[in-house]
Design an enzyme around this catalytic site. Structure first.
Site, PDB file in Angstrom:
ATOM      1  N   LYS A  92      14.400 -20.155 -37.580  1.00  0.00           N
ATOM      2  CA  LYS A  92      14.330 -21.383 -36.790  1.00  0.00           C
ATOM      3  C   LYS A  92      13.315 -22.393 -37.320  1.00  0.00           C
ATOM      4  CE  LYS A  92      16.747 -20.198 -32.779  1.00  0.00           C
ATOM      5  NZ  LYS A  92      16.846 -18.728 -32.699  1.00  0.00           N
ATOM      6  N   GLU A 114      14.906 -27.467 -25.951  1.00  0.00           N
ATOM      7  CA  GLU A 114      15.386 -26.441 -25.034  1.00  0.00           C
ATOM      8  C   GLU A 114      15.066 -25.097 -25.664  1.00  0.00           C
ATOM      9  OE1 GLU A 114      17.172 -27.722 -27.422  1.00  0.00           O
ATOM     10  OE2 GLU A 114      17.924 -25.872 -28.335  1.00  0.00           O
ATOM     11  N   SER A 381      18.222 -12.715 -39.838  1.00  0.00           N
ATOM     12  CA  SER A 381      17.719 -13.990 -39.323  1.00  0.00           C
ATOM     13  C   SER A 381      16.337 -13.914 -38.678  1.00  0.00           C
ATOM     14  CB  SER A 381      18.720 -14.578 -38.327  1.00  0.00           C
ATOM     15  OG  SER A 381      19.002 -13.647 -37.300  1.00  0.00           O
TER      16      SER A 381
HETATM   17  C1  LIG Z   1      18.051 -18.071 -32.261  1.00  0.00           C
HETATM   18  C2  LIG Z   1      18.353 -16.954 -33.141  1.00  0.00           C
HETATM   19  C3  LIG Z   1      19.669 -16.681 -33.569  1.00  0.00           C
HETATM   20  C4  LIG Z   1      20.860 -17.426 -33.074  1.00  0.00           C
HETATM   21  O1  LIG Z   1      20.919 -18.781 -33.406  1.00  0.00           O
HETATM   22  P1  LIG Z   1      21.857 -19.341 -34.559  1.00  0.00           P
HETATM   23  O2  LIG Z   1      21.768 -20.816 -34.360  1.00  0.00           O
HETATM   24  O3  LIG Z   1      23.238 -18.814 -34.340  1.00  0.00           O
HETATM   25  O4  LIG Z   1      21.299 -18.900 -35.860  1.00  0.00           O
HETATM   26  C5  LIG Z   1      19.862 -15.643 -34.467  1.00  0.00           C
HETATM   27  N1  LIG Z   1      18.838 -14.887 -34.898  1.00  0.00           N
HETATM   28  C6  LIG Z   1      17.563 -15.103 -34.510  1.00  0.00           C
HETATM   29  C7  LIG Z   1      16.493 -14.225 -35.036  1.00  0.00           C
HETATM   30  C8  LIG Z   1      17.281 -16.142 -33.628  1.00  0.00           C
HETATM   31  O5  LIG Z   1      16.014 -16.345 -33.235  1.00  0.00           O
END
Ligand SMILES: *Cc1c(COP(=O)(O)O)cnc(C)c1O
Length: 398
Positions: A92, A114, A381
């Site tokens: 993020k 948000e 992610s």
């Molecule tokens: C917020 C988040 C997501 C989901 O958001 P996307 O916009 O689909 O990437 C996925 N993995 C993590 C670790 C997150 O914090």
């Protein structure tokens, strides 16, 4: 396909657009113009890259996972793009850095955002602290209870967390409130949206900032394997880490792209967050895409064990990839995701967030199709520290 989209009106085929009140039109235009100028400006791109590298910890490693690969299918090579090693623990930060640089160029004094689980809120509060802007984060009361540690983090970073008590008191209600605030304060305030959702130009600019994931991965894999991957796999909430990984490969027709949504308690229970796999076309938060809605077109409450995937909509570019079959979308349940979580922890010594645990959990299902020598890149992610108490709760119940 790809780089020419969205078109000038913000459409990816039938999806996207700007379904917003008139009062927001001018500031979306301002944002679009600023973004358009900035991406052509080498000094903007230099500042963005420098900030990613010196502050956010980029480039992140592309890690070959030997024991996981062997477990999935001997002869297959699985690589993990380690976004979990970014500052604040997830991808993020790439987007929040990019957007705050745009906000500064527009002369905005205040940032609103948000947040659901609080991950985007923390990433936003972080860059606001770094650049000295005021920061107000909208968060559903329900989520404030569930994620009290992240609320505390945001406050430590100097942000104000504003509780939202309307509707289901979760992420979609927090989005509604943030939009309401923006309408009244457009002159001074930038709305820092957390994923490739919302009205044009957000899906475009968030993609631009997150594409660093795929660009790095492509280069890193080329130097390791001297070739393109066979599969890209990423979890899909709003769709930003997946678009970030996928987009630089869109024109590489032989690269299969798989987005993994949250099937929650199971698709047949109706309690899930699989907007692409099970949703219908509708409008949510300013864009036309797939959404979870009831017979009257009202937005349903999504469910997932992972707060980051718990959203009843999805970015319009994914809707377009689904329709054109450029990417494929699948869903895995809470239980399967927990298995993925344990598998990666035990086999590689990497505790993933519950979101990418969904992507990991899809690997055993993909195994049937995989052939010897196939290369997969999974977007890891985020890291799992934020989910440890949830996991412990489940373990103790057993
Ligand atoms: C917020 C988040 C997501 C989901 O958001 P996307 O916009 O689909 O990437 C996925 N993995 C993590 C670790 C997150 O914090």
């Amino acid at each position: 396909m790809g780089t020419s989209l969205p078109n000038a009106r913000g459409y990816f085929g039938d999806f996207g657009g700007k379904f917003v009140p008139e009062t927001l039109f001018d500031c979306l235009k301002e944002l679009e113009d600023t973004f358009g100028k900035s991406v052509k400006d080498p000094s903007f791109n230099r500042e963005f890259t420098q900030c990613l590298n010196t502050y956010a910890g980029r480039p992140t490693p592309l890690y070959f996972a030997p024991r996981l690969s062997k477990e999935i299918k001997p002869g297959v090579r699985i690589y993990l793009k380690r976004e979990d090693l970014c500052h604040t623990g997830a991808h993020k930060i790439n987007n929040t850095i990019g957007q705050i640089l745009l906000a500064l160029r527009m002369g905005k004094k205040r940032i609103i955002a948000e947040t659901g689980a609080g991950q985007h809120g923390v990433a936003t509060a972080t860059v606001c602290a770094k650049f000295g802007l005021r920061c107000d984060i909208y968060m559903g009361q329900e989520d404030i209870h569930r994620q009290s540690l992240n609320v505390f983090r945001m406050e430590l970073l100097g942000a104000r967390v504003i509780p939202v008590t309307s509707g289901s008191q979760t992420l979609k209600d927090a989005c509604n409130e943030a939009i309401r605030d923006w309408v009244t304060n457009v002159k001074t305030t930038h709305y820092l949206l957390g994923s490739v959702v919302g009205p044009h130009p957000y899906p475009l600019l968030v993609r631009y900032f997150q594409s660093v994931i795929g660009k790095e991965a492509k280069k890193q894999l080329r130097s390791r394997e001297e070739r393109l991957p066979h599969y890209l796999i990423a979890c899909v909430g709003g769709g930003s880490n997946s678009i970030g990984l996928f987009h630089p490969f869109v024109h590489d027709k032989k690269v299969n792209m798989i987005g993994v949504e949250a099937a929650g308690y199971g698709l047949s229970t109706g309690r899930h967050a699989a907007s692409l796999v099970c949703g219908e076309v509708g409008v949510l938060h300013g864009a036309r895409s797939y959404v979870l809605q009831d017979a009257d077109g009202q937005i349903k409450t999504a469910h997932s064990i992972s707060a980051g995937l718990d959203y009843p909509g999805v970015g319009p570019e994914h809707a377009y990839y689904k329709k054109t079959r450029r990417a494929h979308y699948v869903a895995v349940t809470d239980t399967e995701a927990l298995r993925g979580f344990r598998m990666l922890s035990e086999l590689e010594g990497i505790i993933p967030a519950l979101e990418p645990a969904h992507a990991i959990a899809y690997l055993p299902k993909l195994a049937k199709k995989l052939r010897k020598g196939n290369i997969c890149i999974v977007c890891l992610s985020g890291r799992g520290d934020k989910d440890i108490t949830i996991i412990r709760g489940i373990s103790q119940k057993k």
